[in-house]
Design a protein around this motif. Structure first.
Motif, short mmCIF file in Angstrom:
data_model
loop_
_atom_site.label_atom_id
_atom_site.label_comp_id
_atom_site.label_asym_id
_atom_site.label_seq_id
_atom_site.Cartn_x
_atom_site.Cartn_y
_atom_site.Cartn_z
N GLY A 57 -1.88 -3.05 -6.72
CA GLY A 57 -1.99 -3.69 -5.53
C GLY A 57 -0.94 -3.80 -4.93
N THR A 58 0.36 -3.84 -5.00
CA THR A 58 1.31 -4.46 -4.63
C THR A 58 2.34 -3.68 -3.62
OG1 THR A 58 2.38 -5.08 -6.54
CG2 THR A 58 3.50 -5.32 -5.26
N PRO A 59 2.18 -4.99 -2.55
CA PRO A 59 3.16 -3.67 -0.85
C PRO A 59 4.36 -2.87 -1.89
CG PRO A 59 2.66 -5.76 -0.61
CD PRO A 59 2.12 -5.80 -2.41
N TYR A 60 4.59 -2.26 -1.02
CA TYR A 60 5.81 -1.14 -1.68
C TYR A 60 6.91 -1.73 -0.71
CZ TYR A 60 9.62 1.88 -2.99
OH TYR A 60 10.81 2.63 -3.35
N ASP A 61 6.16 -1.29 0.13
CA ASP A 61 7.89 -1.51 1.31
C ASP A 61 6.86 -2.54 2.46
OD1 ASP A 61 9.57 -0.77 3.07
OD2 ASP A 61 9.73 1.12 3.59
N HIS A 62 8.03 -3.18 3.57
CA HIS A 62 7.55 -3.89 4.45
C HIS A 62 7.33 -3.46 6.01
CE1 HIS A 62 8.03 -7.44 1.48
NE2 HIS A 62 9.12 -6.33 1.40
N MET B 81 -1.98 -9.09 9.07
CA MET B 81 -1.06 -8.19 9.23
C MET B 81 -0.35 -7.40 7.65
SD MET B 81 -1.18 -6.75 11.92
CE MET B 81 -0.10 -5.41 11.63
N ILE B 82 -0.89 -6.72 6.89
CA ILE B 82 -0.45 -6.19 5.51
C ILE B 82 0.39 -5.24 6.47
CG2 ILE B 82 -3.02 -6.54 5.31
CD1 ILE B 82 -2.79 -3.77 4.73
N ASP B 83 1.62 -5.56 4.81
CA ASP B 83 2.86 -4.79 4.65
C ASP B 83 2.10 -2.89 4.26
OD1 ASP B 83 4.70 -5.97 5.43
OD2 ASP B 83 5.29 -7.04 3.97
#
Length: 564
Positions: free
Chosen positions: A285-290, A275-277
């Motif tokens: 390539g960084t998730p900004y939010d959760h 399950m990705i943010d």
């Protein structure tokens, strides 16, 4: 240099990073009921004929075809050449860059229904669409699933001799359609030109550059980089891999493979494996939010993981796609699926929550109703009956949202009181409190925008189990649609599914997916089971089918072995 080659030097540089990610994360194997232990994929579709079961219902299939014909001719009379008709007033809308979205998106529907006259009119009209010019910035996600996918799928269907038209489709017409698909794919290519390969939110066709949705604005004012949801990164693969096979040009599939590789081979710790943010920064390539969800912004990323594995099982990344989907399903079952508190009807409902920054959000949308069918497809293919069973439970919940409303149609979103979590949303009106007490859930957003996801899941459930109950539910939905959405110039959105059907309960809009998806899935539930067998075809998120590929066919085209 051809536009499709943009960013190729960056692609080679990032190979080192991707290979490292493969070593780190390829060992992430889900545990428990959904373990991805080696198994031989099984047949997906129920053996109707071998069991002596007549799958189709010709009268009901004919009724759906009639609705599609009415959709076509009303659009042609009132809004031909525009993206959409205004079904109440007879006006038109330009919503998808002025490329006649309704014409292109419904091409596979007219072909699969055997609507010969309509297909030939639409097919030749597409040849005149100028994809080199766009009104406004281009959305790569919507353009890929509605335009590119429709044209590539039509070529695939024609090559498979899918149609039984009395007049054969000329090869020159087929080739011209493929040329249009290639032209559009090349124009979309700058969208992949980011340091990570993730797709830009928009493409400027005039400057041939990827860009923000609104360059002067930022969705996150304190953040410098463009961000996208997982669905945008992950919903290019089926369409572009099929295009690579049809053209022999590997780069289309390579671009799409690279576009979702930061998600598939994530270098970030995952609190819930698979399950990705989201959303994600396309530059780093960084998730900004959760935010984690099977709904809007996330949905078709998960949908395409299992479908990629089914469509090309010999692809170098196929087993990874399978394992990531299994991990996501396992984590979803553990963390996002809960029953509601007891309702007056004493039914048990399994709801798909969302998660955001520590909060379990008790809201589900019509869009997420695709998940039940997707789980049944993956569970059947991988011989994981626990997944198939949970998929059926999710479908039952979505059906209940149809069965309880005044119109017999499910709302855009609904909420419930979770059994084991603090609710984020509470009822706000007396009617919502009443619904919560009697149903175990309440309507949050009451509109219906002609979405297909519930009948899409009925299609998978019926084709996989052979259970006639799903045909019954589909027919009930179709009858409800015809009563609530029928307007003078087609079929219109419903303002409030909890109010009686009528002209005063309609919105003057109709997106192309009504013909491309909703009516197509309904037809496929009632036509013969030989039409688009799930053992031969994989459907895109816009219901455009692509052939399941065997290793020999891939080797012949040189696509086998495409890597990031």
């Amino acid at each position: 240099m051809s536009p499709i080659r943009r960013g190729s030097s960056r692609l080679r540089i990032l190979c080192v990073t991707t290979v490292a990610a493969v070593f780190i994360f390829y060992t992430l194997v889900p545990s428990g009921l959904f373990s991805s232990s080696p198994s031989t994929p099984g047949k997906v579709q129920y053996p109707f004929k071998a069991k002596g079961v007549v799958a189709g219902d010709p009268a009901k299939a004919a009724a759906v075809k009639t609705a599609m014909q009415r959709t076509f001719w009303k659009y042609r009379a009132a809004a031909w050449g525009y993206d959409e008709v205004r079904p109440v007033s007879g006006g038109n809308r330009t919503t998808r860059n002025n490329w006649a979205a309704t014409i292109v998106d419904t091409l596979t529907t007219t072909l699969m229904m055997g609507l010969e006259r309509e297909f030939f009119i639409v097919n030749f009209a597409i040849h005149d669409v100028d994809f080199t010019r766009a009104r406004g910035l281009v959305d790569p996600f919507e353009t890929t699933i509605r335009y590119l996918g429709a044209m590539v799928s039509t070529v695939d269907l024609l090559d498979a001799k899918f149609t039984t038209f009395s007049i054969p489709v000329p090869k020159a017409s087929r080739d011209a359609l493929l040329a249009q698909a290639v032209l559009l794919a090349d124009k979309l290519a700058p969208g992949f030109d980011s340091p990570t390969g993730m797709v830009w939110p928009r493409v400027n066709f005039t400057t041939a550059e990827g860009c923000r949705e609104k360059p002067a604005e930022r969705p996150y004012p304190d953040y410098d980089h463009a961000t996208i949801g997982p669905a945008r990164a992950g919903s290019n693969w089926l369409e572009n891999m099929a295009l690579s096979r049809l053209t022999g040009v590997k780069q289309y599939g390579a671009n799409a493979t690279r576009a979702w590789s930061p998600l598939v081979y994530s270098k970030w710790d995952e609190e819930w494996p698979g399950m990705i943010d989201g959303p994600w920064d396309i530059m780093t390539g960084t998730p900004y939010d959760h935010h984690r969800s099977w709904g809007a912004g996330h949905d078709s990323y998960y949908e395409y993981l299992i479908k990629a594995h089914v469509m090309i099982p010999s692809d170098p990344h196929s087993l990874k796609y399978r394992d990531r989907w299994l991990a996501a399903v396992d984590s979803t079952t553990k963390h996002l699926i809960q029953t509601s508190q007891d309702a007056g009807d004493a039914e048990t409902h399994y709801f798909l929550h969302q998660y955001r920054n520590g909060w379990l959000i008790n809201e589900m949308g019509h869009l997420a109703c695709f998940a039940g069918g997707n789980w049944m497809l993956g569970g059947a293919y991988l011989q994981k009956p626990a997944i198939t069973k949970m998929g059926a439970e999710l479908i039952k919940t979505c059906r209940d949202t149809y069965a309880k409303t005044t119109t017999g149609i499910g709302p855009e979103t609904w909420s419930w009181y979770p059994m084991d979590a603090e609710p984020v949303h509470d009822p706000k009106t007396e009617e919502q409190w009443k619904q919560a007490r009697e149903w175990g859930w309440w309507v949050a957003d009451p509109k219906y925008v002609l979405r297909p996801e519930t009948v899409e899941s009925y299609f998978y459930a019926y084709r996989i189990t052979g259970n006639k109950m799903y045909q019954k539910w589909a027919w009930e939905a179709f009858q409800a649609y015809m009563k609530a959405t029928k307007a003078e110039y087609g079929y219109a959105e419903v303002l409030d599914v909890t109010l009686p059907a009528g002209a005063d309960n309609q919105k003057d809009q109709a997106e192309s997916f009504w013909g491309a998806e909703t009516l197509k899935y309904l037809y496929l539930i009632f036509c013969d089971d030989d039409v688009a067998s799930l053992d031969e075809w994989v459907f895109s998120t816009e219901a455009h089918p692509f052939r399941i590929q065997k290793e020999a066919a891939l080797a012949a085209t040189g696509v086998l072995g495409t890597t990031v």
